[in-house]
Motif scaffolding. Structure first.
Motif, mmCIF file in Angstrom:
data_model
loop_
_atom_site.group_PDB
_atom_site.id
_atom_site.type_symbol
_atom_site.label_atom_id
_atom_site.label_comp_id
_atom_site.label_asym_id
_atom_site.label_seq_id
_atom_site.Cartn_x
_atom_site.Cartn_y
_atom_site.Cartn_z
ATOM 1 N N SER A 287 0.858 -1.178 0.000
ATOM 2 C CA SER A 287 0.000 0.000 0.000
ATOM 3 C C SER A 287 0.895 1.230 0.000
ATOM 4 O O SER A 287 2.115 1.128 0.119
ATOM 5 C CB SER A 287 -0.914 0.017 1.238
ATOM 6 O OG SER A 287 -0.181 0.338 2.405
ATOM 7 N N ALA B 22 0.730 3.499 2.263
ATOM 8 C CA ALA B 22 0.809 4.010 3.626
ATOM 9 C C ALA B 22 2.240 3.989 4.146
ATOM 10 O O ALA B 22 2.998 3.054 3.891
ATOM 11 C CB ALA B 22 -0.091 3.184 4.544
ATOM 12 N N VAL C 285 1.343 1.888 9.389
ATOM 13 C CA VAL C 285 0.183 0.999 9.484
ATOM 14 C C VAL C 285 -0.137 0.792 10.962
ATOM 15 O O VAL C 285 0.762 0.609 11.791
ATOM 16 C CB VAL C 285 0.461 -0.356 8.800
ATOM 17 C CG1 VAL C 285 -0.611 -1.372 9.162
ATOM 18 C CG2 VAL C 285 0.520 -0.179 7.284
ATOM 19 N N GLN D 83 -10.412 5.357 8.308
ATOM 20 C CA GLN D 83 -9.759 5.482 7.009
ATOM 21 C C GLN D 83 -10.078 6.891 6.527
ATOM 22 O O GLN D 83 -11.228 7.200 6.218
ATOM 23 C CB GLN D 83 -10.263 4.437 6.005
ATOM 24 C CG GLN D 83 -9.888 3.011 6.323
ATOM 25 C CD GLN D 83 -8.386 2.768 6.329
ATOM 26 O OE1 GLN D 83 -7.611 3.544 5.782
ATOM 27 N NE2 GLN D 83 -7.967 1.692 6.981
ATOM 28 N N HIS E 136 -2.585 3.930 7.479
ATOM 29 C CA HIS E 136 -3.611 2.952 7.105
ATOM 30 C C HIS E 136 -3.975 2.171 8.362
ATOM 31 O O HIS E 136 -3.104 1.625 9.040
ATOM 32 C CB HIS E 136 -3.109 1.985 6.040
ATOM 33 C CG HIS E 136 -4.146 0.986 5.612
ATOM 34 N ND1 HIS E 136 -4.895 1.135 4.463
ATOM 35 C CD2 HIS E 136 -4.585 -0.161 6.196
ATOM 36 C CE1 HIS E 136 -5.739 0.126 4.365
ATOM 37 N NE2 HIS E 136 -5.570 -0.681 5.393
#
Length: 306
Positions: free
Chosen positions: A107, A109, A112, A139, A198
């Motif tokens: 991802s 991000a 996390v 989110q 994320h």
């Protein structure tokens, strides 16, 4: 697969640290480095970490310097590509590391996090009615996340965090002067530097709820640290970020001509904390020393209300 450094911070956690280390040893992830930093405990926490054999543990004992100092101490010694932070009174749920690593690698991000399964002192799951609702799923884009963190307080679960070591190096160390809310300060600094989050919509850690939880042990100190963090962060945030937080994505269409100091003061005024709001009003009063600044401020208020 990227090497993961798990940094475990312990302070008088002899009752819980064995469960924490066992939960790390039980992970399915194959490339782990475990660094346990004992922050001057007066119990047997360090000895338990030293003697743990189910997974190799680099155990360090240092003079008590607070949680930020202990986290920084561990991260300075980390050699992994990815770092995971946890406290010795918490546990990692099965598959926790693998899931977070996968998201970091697949991802956009930079950081996390996940949700928490609340547990009591004996490791038993707590019902929702038995603990505060501190860590809801989220989110959202960076502007909305900054706005919500600023106005509503911290809702990111620190023991659920995973990030690349390079991200830590870029954001910098945890601020040692904060004892309870050092993570709150860190998340907001990360957003100011353009880092994205994320949140995994499922529990990745067992968050221990007991009478010695540092983050909730002193309400007076928590309030003081909150004000300090929020005052600092308006200085660290860019004018563009502050404008978007205050006026939304259409702020660029308005020629508000507000200074960085005025934008920060407006955001402080918006906060529900009375002392912080009053300080914001005082800063605005200091800025409004000319008719030109007063006109710009009145225009910004009209845009804000609309």
């Amino acid at each position: 697969m990227p090497k993961v450094s798990v940094v475990v911070v312990s302070y008088n956690h002899e009752r819980y640290i064995l469960d924490c280390l066992k939960s790390i040893a039980a992970q399915s992830y194959p490339s782990l480095e475990v660094i346990c930093v004992d922050d001057g405990s007066s119990d047997n926490s360090f000895q338990i970490a030293q003697s743990f054999s189910e997974v190799e543990v680099q155990a360090f004992s240092k003079k008590n310097g607070g949680p930020s100092d202990a986290i920084n101490f561990g991260l300075e010694r980390a050699t992994g590509d990815i770092c995971i932070l946890t406290s010795a009174d918490d546990i990692l749920l099965p598959g926790s590391i693998e899931e977070r690593v996968r998201l970091l690698d697949h991802s956009e991000a930079d950081i996390v996090c996940g949700l928490a399964q609340w547990i009591d002192g004996d490791g038993e799951k707590l019902k929702p009615s038995e603990h505060p609702d501190l860590f809801p799923p989220f989110q959202m884009n960076s502007v909305d996340l900054f706005r919500k963190l600023y106005l509503m307080g911290n809702f990111i679960c620190a023991p659920s965090i995973a990030m690349h070591l390079s991200t830590f190096r870029e954001i910098g160390e945890f601020d040692r002067k904060f004892i309870q809310l050092q993570d709150y300060d860190y998340w907001m600094r990360a957003i100011c530097l353009g880092k994205t989050f994320h949140c995994i919509d499922s529990p990745v850690v067992g968050y221990r709820w007991h009478d010695k939880n540092l983050s909730t042990s002193n309400d007076d100190r928590s309030e003081i640290e909150t004000r300090q963090i929020l005052e600092q962060i308006v200085s660290a945030a860019s004018s563009d970020l502050l404008s978007e937080v205050l006026f939304g994505s259409n702020y660029a269409y308005f020629d508000l001509q507000l200074s960085h100091s005025e934008l920060g003061a407006l955001l402080m005024m918006k906060h529900s904390n009375q002392k912080l709001s009053e300080k914001g009003r005082d800063r605005i009063a200091e800025c409004l020393t000319s008719n030109e600044r007063q006109d710009a401020f009145r225009q910004s208020i009209l845009v804000y209300k609309n």
